[in-house]
Design a protein around this motif. Sequence first.
Motif, mmCIF file in Angstrom:
data_model
loop_
_atom_site.group_PDB
_atom_site.id
_atom_site.type_symbol
_atom_site.label_atom_id
_atom_site.label_comp_id
_atom_site.label_asym_id
_atom_site.label_seq_id
_atom_site.Cartn_x
_atom_site.Cartn_y
_atom_site.Cartn_z
ATOM 1 N N PHE A 1 36.913 45.860 37.469
ATOM 2 C CA PHE A 1 37.350 45.500 38.815
ATOM 3 C C PHE A 1 38.753 44.885 38.770
ATOM 4 O O PHE A 1 39.627 45.251 39.565
ATOM 5 C CB PHE A 1 36.366 44.510 39.449
ATOM 6 C CG PHE A 1 36.895 43.821 40.661
ATOM 7 C CD1 PHE A 1 36.977 44.478 41.875
ATOM 8 C CD2 PHE A 1 37.328 42.506 40.585
ATOM 9 C CE1 PHE A 1 37.482 43.839 42.998
ATOM 10 C CE2 PHE A 1 37.839 41.857 41.702
ATOM 11 C CZ PHE A 1 37.922 42.526 42.911
ATOM 12 N N VAL A 2 38.964 43.967 37.844
ATOM 13 C CA VAL A 2 40.278 43.320 37.701
ATOM 14 C C VAL A 2 41.348 44.372 37.414
ATOM 15 O O VAL A 2 42.432 44.361 38.017
ATOM 16 C CB VAL A 2 40.231 42.231 36.606
ATOM 17 C CG1 VAL A 2 41.624 41.749 36.233
ATOM 18 C CG2 VAL A 2 39.357 41.056 37.058
ATOM 19 N N GLU A 3 41.047 45.291 36.524
ATOM 20 C CA GLU A 3 42.001 46.349 36.178
ATOM 21 C C GLU A 3 42.325 47.220 37.396
ATOM 22 O O GLU A 3 43.490 47.562 37.625
ATOM 23 C CB GLU A 3 41.421 47.206 35.049
ATOM 24 C CG GLU A 3 42.432 48.060 34.337
ATOM 25 C CD GLU A 3 43.426 47.254 33.517
ATOM 26 O OE1 GLU A 3 44.605 47.663 33.497
ATOM 27 O OE2 GLU A 3 43.058 46.237 32.921
ATOM 28 N N ASN B 1 46.056 47.709 39.273
ATOM 29 C CA ASN B 1 46.653 49.008 39.591
ATOM 30 C C ASN B 1 46.958 49.145 41.080
ATOM 31 O O ASN B 1 48.000 49.696 41.457
ATOM 32 C CB ASN B 1 45.735 50.139 39.118
ATOM 33 C CG ASN B 1 45.656 50.214 37.607
ATOM 34 O OD1 ASN B 1 46.588 49.818 36.909
ATOM 35 N ND2 ASN B 1 44.544 50.703 37.099
ATOM 36 N N ILE B 2 46.071 48.630 41.923
ATOM 37 C CA ILE B 2 46.303 48.677 43.371
ATOM 38 C C ILE B 2 47.531 47.852 43.737
ATOM 39 O O ILE B 2 48.400 48.308 44.489
ATOM 40 C CB ILE B 2 45.062 48.203 44.143
ATOM 41 C CG1 ILE B 2 43.936 49.243 44.029
ATOM 42 C CG2 ILE B 2 45.398 47.914 45.613
ATOM 43 C CD1 ILE B 2 42.587 48.749 44.513
ATOM 44 N N ILE C 1 55.194 49.708 44.413
ATOM 45 C CA ILE C 1 55.914 50.979 44.323
ATOM 46 C C ILE C 1 55.949 51.691 45.674
ATOM 47 O O ILE C 1 57.001 52.135 46.131
ATOM 48 C CB ILE C 1 55.261 51.891 43.265
ATOM 49 C CG1 ILE C 1 55.436 51.291 41.875
ATOM 50 C CG2 ILE C 1 55.836 53.303 43.319
ATOM 51 C CD1 ILE C 1 54.568 51.925 40.809
ATOM 52 N N ASP C 2 54.806 51.759 46.352
ATOM 53 C CA ASP C 2 54.675 52.578 47.552
ATOM 54 C C ASP C 2 55.214 51.938 48.828
ATOM 55 O O ASP C 2 55.780 52.627 49.669
ATOM 56 C CB ASP C 2 53.212 52.954 47.790
ATOM 57 C CG ASP C 2 52.656 53.845 46.698
ATOM 58 O OD1 ASP C 2 53.455 54.486 45.983
ATOM 59 O OD2 ASP C 2 51.424 53.886 46.543
ATOM 60 N N ARG D 1 49.078 38.783 44.284
ATOM 61 C CA ARG D 1 47.785 39.330 43.845
ATOM 62 C C ARG D 1 47.871 39.790 42.390
ATOM 63 O O ARG D 1 46.969 39.529 41.591
ATOM 64 C CB ARG D 1 47.364 40.485 44.744
ATOM 65 C CG ARG D 1 47.002 40.045 46.162
ATOM 66 C CD ARG D 1 46.562 41.206 47.028
ATOM 67 N NE ARG D 1 45.402 41.907 46.505
ATOM 68 C CZ ARG D 1 44.132 41.520 46.686
ATOM 69 N NH1 ARG D 1 43.880 40.425 47.372
ATOM 70 N NH2 ARG D 1 43.141 42.228 46.179
ATOM 71 N N LEU D 2 48.965 40.443 42.045
ATOM 72 C CA LEU D 2 49.154 40.919 40.685
ATOM 73 C C LEU D 2 49.135 39.761 39.695
ATOM 74 O O LEU D 2 48.476 39.835 38.657
ATOM 75 C CB LEU D 2 50.468 41.695 40.597
ATOM 76 C CG LEU D 2 50.786 42.426 39.304
ATOM 77 C CD1 LEU D 2 49.706 43.436 38.958
ATOM 78 C CD2 LEU D 2 52.133 43.125 39.428
#
Length: 83
Positions: free
Chosen positions: A9-11, A15-16, A22-23, A35-36
């Motif tokens: 979940f953390v991973e 990524n999100i 980026i997006d 959050r990161l």
Amino acid sequence: MKKSDFRNFVEEQINIAAGRIIDKGTSSDGIALGRLNVFLALRRALDSKATPEDIGILGAFNDACQKLAVLDPNETIFSGLEA
């Protein structure tokens, strides 16, 4: 919850958050970075590689959860994890 499931979940959350940087561009960079940083601290803690800053961040969050009665005084944010 199994530790491996929580780590997955953390991973996913890392990524999100990285994808949002980026997006979405600068409009949400600060939110995504916050959050990161938290999820990176969690991953390092789960991998037994926490930095002093990670320990401080997670300790403060743990204390706040205890004060709000989300956690009992003798619990930690990792108490519910199984090997």
